[in-house]
Design a protein around this motif. Structure first.
Motif, short mmCIF file in Angstrom:
data_model
loop_
_atom_site.label_atom_id
_atom_site.label_comp_id
_atom_site.label_asym_id
_atom_site.label_seq_id
_atom_site.Cartn_x
_atom_site.Cartn_y
_atom_site.Cartn_z
N GLN A 152 0.68 -1.42 -0.22
CA GLN A 152 0.05 0.05 -0.16
C GLN A 152 1.15 0.76 -0.19
OE1 GLN A 152 -3.31 -0.28 -0.31
NE2 GLN A 152 -3.93 -1.55 -0.14
N CYS A 153 1.14 2.02 -0.37
CA CYS A 153 1.74 3.60 -0.80
C CYS A 153 0.11 4.45 -1.16
CB CYS A 153 2.13 3.20 -1.73
SG CYS A 153 3.32 4.98 -2.75
N ALA A 154 0.99 5.97 -0.73
CA ALA A 154 0.40 6.80 -0.19
C ALA A 154 1.11 8.26 -1.88
CB ALA A 154 0.29 8.27 0.97
N ARG A 155 0.82 8.39 -2.12
CA ARG A 155 0.75 9.25 -3.40
C ARG A 155 0.71 11.01 -3.45
NH1 ARG A 155 3.90 6.05 -7.02
NH2 ARG A 155 3.64 4.36 -7.06
N TYR A 156 1.47 11.38 -3.76
CA TYR A 156 1.58 13.18 -3.68
C TYR A 156 1.71 13.69 -4.74
CZ TYR A 156 1.13 17.82 -1.86
OH TYR A 156 0.81 19.23 -1.83
N SER A 162 4.75 7.56 1.34
CA SER A 162 4.63 6.74 2.25
C SER A 162 4.54 5.72 1.84
CB SER A 162 3.49 6.98 3.43
OG SER A 162 3.11 6.73 4.89
N TRP A 163 4.81 4.13 2.17
CA TRP A 163 4.36 3.02 2.20
C TRP A 163 4.16 1.78 3.45
CZ3 TRP A 163 8.56 6.22 -0.03
CH2 TRP A 163 9.77 5.74 0.34
N VAL A 164 3.82 0.72 3.63
CA VAL A 164 3.92 0.13 3.72
C VAL A 164 3.44 -1.63 3.20
CG1 VAL A 164 1.67 0.43 4.71
CG2 VAL A 164 3.30 -1.57 6.20
N VAL A 165 4.44 -2.82 3.32
CA VAL A 165 4.40 -3.59 2.85
C VAL A 165 3.48 -5.13 3.58
CG1 VAL A 165 5.97 -2.95 1.45
CG2 VAL A 165 6.21 -5.14 2.80
N GLN A 166 3.39 -6.36 2.83
CA GLN A 166 3.22 -7.40 3.50
C GLN A 166 4.74 -8.63 3.49
OE1 GLN A 166 0.26 -10.35 2.55
NE2 GLN A 166 0.43 -11.27 4.97
N ARG A 167 6.11 -8.33 4.17
CA ARG A 167 7.08 -9.41 3.69
C ARG A 167 6.35 -11.30 3.19
NH1 ARG A 167 12.27 -6.90 5.92
NH2 ARG A 167 11.20 -5.40 7.10
N GLU A 168 7.53 -11.88 2.75
CA GLU A 168 7.29 -12.79 2.36
C GLU A 168 7.05 -13.80 3.68
OE1 GLU A 168 11.17 -13.14 4.19
OE2 GLU A 168 9.82 -11.46 2.57
N GLY A 173 5.18 -5.49 7.07
CA GLY A 173 6.42 -4.03 7.98
C GLY A 173 6.75 -3.17 6.57
N ILE A 174 8.16 -2.81 6.70
CA ILE A 174 9.22 -1.96 5.76
C ILE A 174 8.83 -0.67 6.27
CG2 ILE A 174 10.35 -1.64 3.83
CD1 ILE A 174 9.83 -4.55 2.74
N MET A 175 7.75 -0.12 6.89
CA MET A 175 6.59 1.15 6.98
C MET A 175 7.90 2.47 6.97
SD MET A 175 3.82 2.37 9.61
CE MET A 175 2.37 1.73 8.80
N TYR A 176 7.55 3.93 5.85
CA TYR A 176 8.72 4.58 6.16
C TYR A 176 7.25 5.46 5.44
CZ TYR A 176 12.18 7.25 5.57
OH TYR A 176 13.44 8.03 6.02
N THR A 177 7.10 6.75 5.82
CA THR A 177 6.84 8.02 5.28
C THR A 177 8.11 8.91 5.33
OG1 THR A 177 4.89 7.40 6.57
CG2 THR A 177 5.35 9.71 5.56
N LEU A 178 7.85 9.76 4.81
CA LEU A 178 9.48 10.97 3.64
C LEU A 178 8.63 12.12 5.49
CD1 LEU A 178 8.87 11.61 -0.18
CD2 LEU A 178 10.90 10.10 1.82
N GLU A 179 9.78 12.26 5.52
CA GLU A 179 10.31 13.78 6.75
C GLU A 179 8.88 14.99 6.46
OE1 GLU A 179 10.28 15.41 10.00
OE2 GLU A 179 11.72 13.51 9.61
N SER A 180 8.96 15.32 5.37
CA SER A 180 7.81 16.03 5.46
C SER A 180 6.33 15.66 4.69
CB SER A 180 8.28 16.83 3.76
OG SER A 180 7.90 15.82 2.88
N GLY A 187 0.04 6.29 7.39
CA GLY A 187 0.75 5.45 8.07
C GLY A 187 -0.14 4.43 8.97
N GLU A 188 -1.40 5.59 9.22
CA GLU A 188 -1.95 4.72 10.11
C GLU A 188 -3.44 4.30 8.88
OE1 GLU A 188 -5.31 5.18 13.19
OE2 GLU A 188 -4.06 6.81 13.31
N TRP A 189 -3.62 5.10 8.09
CA TRP A 189 -4.81 5.01 7.07
C TRP A 189 -4.00 3.64 5.83
CZ3 TRP A 189 -3.70 7.41 1.03
CH2 TRP A 189 -4.53 7.31 0.44
N LEU A 190 -2.94 3.63 6.13
CA LEU A 190 -1.94 2.46 4.89
C LEU A 190 -2.01 1.72 5.71
CD1 LEU A 190 0.69 4.17 3.25
CD2 LEU A 190 -1.39 3.74 2.35
N SER A 191 -2.06 1.63 7.02
CA SER A 191 -2.30 -0.31 7.03
C SER A 191 -3.62 -0.50 7.34
CB SER A 191 -1.40 0.17 8.66
OG SER A 191 -0.18 1.03 8.82
N LYS A 192 -4.23 0.36 7.43
CA LYS A 192 -5.76 -0.07 7.27
C LYS A 192 -6.28 -0.90 6.36
CE LYS A 192 -7.48 2.92 11.63
NZ LYS A 192 -8.29 4.79 11.00
N HIS A 193 -5.78 -0.22 5.12
CA HIS A 193 -5.89 -0.73 3.78
C HIS A 193 -5.25 -2.25 4.12
CE1 HIS A 193 -8.21 2.02 1.55
NE2 HIS A 193 -7.90 2.84 2.53
#
Length: 248
Positions: A152-156, A162-168, A173-180, A187-193
């Motif tokens: 799942q990825c948020a695009r601006y 911002s992104w989060v994945v399901q690992r193998e 995991g691999i959740m990350y959001t750019l500082e700005s 992160g919460e929005w993507l995680s729910k999805h």
């Protein structure tokens, strides 16, 4: 083998993925699951755990180090007293046993900034790897995740922020959001999805959080994850290692 306990979610997650090839070493009720360079021993007979694991190490005498993935901390403590530990990472295991989330939107707006829900794409591989903690895994690992796993990825303005994945192994995991773009709820929005997507596949969402990462703990507890306990990733120096193996 009974994998119903949450402590086996690390193994179940690997078995759920049809692209994984998980192999088992069995010794009575004790077993070790092997996948992707990691070993995951069972905990059915803790009173003889070291004895069983020692026999397993002898069978793996061609390997100088055995890497163990997300095992209960009591197993780590047992092995630490008998073998040299080369590296350690202690995490919390969290699991989600809820029903998921309904009515999720594909767009998200915060303070006039509009974000669009998407998946990670091949063009995002270098960006994700740039912010990936475990560089030793190589960029090929990120490529494999993006090509084969739910993401799942948020695009601006078309760019991934911002992104989060399901690992193998089934973990989130691999959740990350750019500082700005932090502190906006992405992160919460993507995680729910992603949680909802994993549940729809018939799997139980779970994840590992490095001990001391208070921000991630607060996020997953808001999402409804429950803490199981401490698990450990670590490397055991194999005392039976010899080029060409050992002879009993």
């Amino acid at each position: 083998m009974n994998f119903e306990s949450v402590k086996y979610v690390n193994i179940k997650g690997r078995l759920w993925n049809p692209k994984n090839q998980v192999q088992f070493y069995e010794d009575g009720s004790f077993f070790v699951a092997e996948h992707n360079g990691f070993a995951i021993p069972s905990d059915e007979v803790p009173e003889t755990f070291n004895e069983h694991f020692d026999r397993y190490l002898k069978l793996r005498s061609m390997h100088g180090e055995i890497s163990l993935a997300g095992i209960p901390i009591r197993q780590y403590e047992a092995l630490k007293s008998n073998y040299k530990i080369n590296w350690t990472e202690i995490c919390w295991l969290y699991y989600y046993d809820g029903t998921g989330y309904e009515g999720l939107t594909s767009e998200y707006t915060f303070e006039s900034k509009a974000y669009t829900l998407d998946v990670l794409r091949k063009s995002d591989i270098s960006k994700v790897f740039e912010h990936y903690t475990y560089k030793d895994d190589g960029i090929g690992y990120i490529e494999s995740i993006i090509e084969n796993q739910p993401t799942q990825c948020a695009r601006y303005k078309g760019l991934p922020v911002s992104w989060v994945v399901q690992r193998e192994d089934g973990s989130l995991g691999i959740m990350y959001t750019l500082e700005s773009h932090r502190r906006k709820g992405l992160g919460e929005w993507l995680s729910k999805h992603l949680i909802h997507q994993v549940i729809q596949k018939g799997e139980m969402p779970y994840l590992h959080i490095v001990v001391g990462n208070a921000a991630s703990v607060a996020l997953v507890e808001r999402l409804g994850f429950k803490k199981y306990g401490k698990i450990v990733w670590f490397g055991v120096q194999n005392p039976y290692y010899k080029t060409g193996g050992v002879t009993d």
